[in-house]
Each structure stands twice: as structure tokens, then as C-alpha cells.
Design a protein around this motif. Sequence first.
Motif, short mmCIF file in Angstrom:
data_model
loop_
_atom_site.label_atom_id
_atom_site.label_comp_id
_atom_site.label_asym_id
_atom_site.label_seq_id
_atom_site.Cartn_x
_atom_site.Cartn_y
_atom_site.Cartn_z
N PHE A 82 0.82 -1.20 0.00
CA PHE A 82 0.00 0.00 0.00
C PHE A 82 0.86 1.26 0.00
O PHE A 82 2.05 1.21 0.29
CB PHE A 82 -0.94 0.01 1.21
N ARG A 83 0.22 2.37 -0.32
CA ARG A 83 0.85 3.70 -0.30
C ARG A 83 0.04 4.63 0.61
O ARG A 83 -1.17 4.53 0.67
CB ARG A 83 0.83 4.34 -1.68
N VAL A 84 0.75 5.54 1.23
CA VAL A 84 0.15 6.67 1.93
C VAL A 84 0.97 7.88 1.47
O VAL A 84 1.99 8.21 2.07
CB VAL A 84 0.21 6.49 3.46
N PRO A 85 0.56 8.50 0.36
CA PRO A 85 1.36 9.56 -0.25
C PRO A 85 1.79 10.65 0.74
O PRO A 85 0.98 11.14 1.52
CB PRO A 85 0.44 10.13 -1.34
N GLY A 86 3.08 10.96 0.70
CA GLY A 86 3.62 12.01 1.54
C GLY A 86 3.86 11.62 2.98
O GLY A 86 4.36 12.43 3.77
N ARG A 87 3.52 10.39 3.36
CA ARG A 87 3.64 9.99 4.76
C ARG A 87 4.38 8.66 4.93
O ARG A 87 4.31 8.04 5.98
CB ARG A 87 2.25 9.88 5.38
N LYS A 88 5.10 8.22 3.92
CA LYS A 88 5.74 6.90 3.96
C LYS A 88 6.63 6.73 5.20
O LYS A 88 6.52 5.73 5.91
CB LYS A 88 6.55 6.66 2.69
#
Length: 131
Positions: A82-88
Motif C-alpha cells: 500500500f501507499r500513503v502519499p507524503g507519509r511513507k
Amino acid sequence: MSKGMIAALSLVLISTAPTIADARSNSGDTSTACLTSSARNLLARIRAQFGNVQIVSTCRPGARIAGTSHPSRHASGQAIDFRVPGRKAEVVRWLIANHRSGGTMTYRDMDHIHVDVGPRFVSLGAPSGRT
């Protein structure tokens, strides 16, 4: 967690290779219906902390760990990319501190996070196995 500790964790793999998910192919199901209850619970914890994440891949029947004949945790519904854009970085720090019943992995040439249920391990900046 200090930058030094994160750097040290990036060099350490606390597990055996067969728990590393097959990163060669991220095509696959993005549905959560195929996940085991433990994997769905993990995803729910992540979503409770960070909101609705972008699922990259869940179940991939027949998936193998890159470079081996070992089955990937994606093959059995025990892994989520999964991705959490800007919060990796924030998400990875939280997973290291709070996800004790499985693995956390990032890849140096991919922008998503891999989590799975099973033996605990942390591997940051691992090679993806892509050629």
C-alpha cells in the motif's frame, strides 16, 4: 525513533528470506475480501491511524518470493502492499513501533510499503527483485 536506529534497521533483516514478499509483480488483486482475518485486522489498524490508504496489491495466487521457489505471503492472503502519499516515513516508523505480528518492508526502487502477518521482520530499502 532516531535516524540512526532507522538506518540500522535498514541494514538488518530480522527473519528468514522466505517471509519476504514477491516484489517482482505488483499486479494482482486490490480487494481486501481475499485477505485473512489477521491481515484485514492489520489493514484496519493502519487505516485507523492513517486514513484510507491506497492499496497496491493484496492477494496474488501462485506468487513466489523474488529469486526463490518459496510462496509469497501474498499467495495466501497474508500480505498487503500500500501507499500513503507524503507519509511513507511516518507510516514505516509507526509500523516498526506497533506491528509486532508480522513483517514491514520497503523497496529502494518502489514507492509502496509491504506489510504481512507472520514472523516479525523489518527490512527498509530492500532490493525489489525487479530486473
